[in-house]
Design an enzyme around this catalytic site. Structure first.
Site, short mmCIF file in Angstrom:
data_model
loop_
_atom_site.label_atom_id
_atom_site.label_comp_id
_atom_site.label_asym_id
_atom_site.label_seq_id
_atom_site.Cartn_x
_atom_site.Cartn_y
_atom_site.Cartn_z
N VAL A 26 0.87 -1.18 0.00
CA VAL A 26 0.00 0.00 0.00
C VAL A 26 0.91 1.24 0.00
O VAL A 26 1.77 1.38 0.88
CB VAL A 26 -0.94 0.03 1.22
CG1 VAL A 26 -1.78 1.31 1.23
CG2 VAL A 26 -1.86 -1.19 1.23
N HIS A 60 3.14 3.47 6.33
CA HIS A 60 2.47 2.91 7.51
C HIS A 60 3.46 2.10 8.32
O HIS A 60 4.34 1.43 7.77
CB HIS A 60 1.28 2.04 7.11
CG HIS A 60 1.59 1.04 6.04
ND1 HIS A 60 1.69 1.39 4.71
CD2 HIS A 60 1.84 -0.28 6.10
CE1 HIS A 60 1.96 0.31 3.99
NE2 HIS A 60 2.08 -0.71 4.81
N HIS A 90 3.68 -1.02 10.87
CA HIS A 90 2.99 -2.17 11.46
C HIS A 90 3.40 -2.26 12.93
O HIS A 90 4.59 -2.16 13.24
CB HIS A 90 3.42 -3.47 10.78
CG HIS A 90 3.10 -3.57 9.33
ND1 HIS A 90 2.07 -4.35 8.85
CD2 HIS A 90 3.68 -3.01 8.24
CE1 HIS A 90 2.04 -4.27 7.53
NE2 HIS A 90 3.00 -3.47 7.12
P1 5GP Z 1 2.40 -3.52 3.49
O1 5GP Z 1 2.36 -4.85 2.80
O2 5GP Z 1 2.23 -2.38 2.51
O3 5GP Z 1 3.56 -3.31 4.40
O4 5GP Z 1 1.15 -3.49 4.46
C1 5GP Z 1 -0.13 -3.21 4.03
C2 5GP Z 1 -1.07 -3.82 5.02
O5 5GP Z 1 -2.34 -3.22 4.85
C3 5GP Z 1 -1.24 -5.32 4.87
O6 5GP Z 1 -0.85 -5.95 6.07
C4 5GP Z 1 -2.74 -5.48 4.57
O7 5GP Z 1 -3.27 -6.60 5.21
C5 5GP Z 1 -3.31 -4.19 5.08
N1 5GP Z 1 -4.48 -3.71 4.38
C6 5GP Z 1 -4.66 -3.64 3.03
N2 5GP Z 1 -5.84 -3.10 2.74
C7 5GP Z 1 -6.44 -2.81 3.93
C8 5GP Z 1 -7.69 -2.24 4.28
O8 5GP Z 1 -8.51 -1.86 3.44
N3 5GP Z 1 -7.96 -2.11 5.61
C9 5GP Z 1 -7.08 -2.50 6.57
N4 5GP Z 1 -7.44 -2.32 7.85
N5 5GP Z 1 -5.88 -3.05 6.27
C10 5GP Z 1 -5.58 -3.20 4.97
#
Ligand code: 5GP
Ligand code: ZN
Length: 117
Positions: free
Chosen positions: A99, A103, A105
């Site tokens: 995304v 962000h 985690h």
């Molecule tokens: P990344 O992979 O970019 O580090 O983390 C993105 C996170 O966003 C993933 O863990 C995924 O599960 C979470 N995520 C994606 N779409 C949504 C959403 O619409 N709502 C929420 N609450 N989490 C999301």
């Protein structure tokens, strides 16, 4: 302030997209990840759109500090701070970022392994 109308996390910050918010303040929002990788898995975002850590400049020092400070407060309010937890910021394709809105985690509630996959 910047925002992107097609950014899902901007939509969550603005309340246009539903999420399970656990903490919010003037500059950050924290909400539960829909695909949790640990018993506690919360995402902390800045309200202002920043694509990734790779896009951060000197003007983003406060934003980055706010996100990390909020992450610590989430860990405490979620009850995982004493046992220990992990804060992760994935960046770019090989870093596993899916995304494009920065962000952090916040993961905890179980013993986390190292190195990450
Ligand atoms: P990344 O992979 O970019 O580090 O983390 C993105 C996170 O966003 C993933 O863990 C995924 O599960 C979470 N995520 C994606 N779409 C949504 C959403 O619409 N709502 C929420 N609450 N989490 C999301
Ligand atoms: Zn955004």
């Amino acid at each position: 302030m910047s925002s992107e109308s097609d950014c899902i996390f901007c939509g969550i910050a603005a309340g246009r997209i539903a999420s399970d918010i656990v903490r919010e303040d003037e500059r950050t929002v924290a909400f539960r990840d829909t695909n949790p990788q640990a018993p506690t898995h919360v995402l902390v975002i800045p309200r202002d759109h920043l694509t990734s850590l790779d896009h951060a400049g000197p003007d983003d020092r406060d934003l980055l500090g706010d996100v990390l400070r909020a992450a610590g407060e989430v860990a405490r309010s979620e009850g995982i701070a004493d046992a220990g937890y992990r804060t992760v910021i994935n960046t770019g394709e090989e870093g596993g970022q899916s995304v494009g809105h920065l962000h952090a985690h916040v993961l905890g509630g179980r013993r986390l392994t190292w190195p990450p996959g």
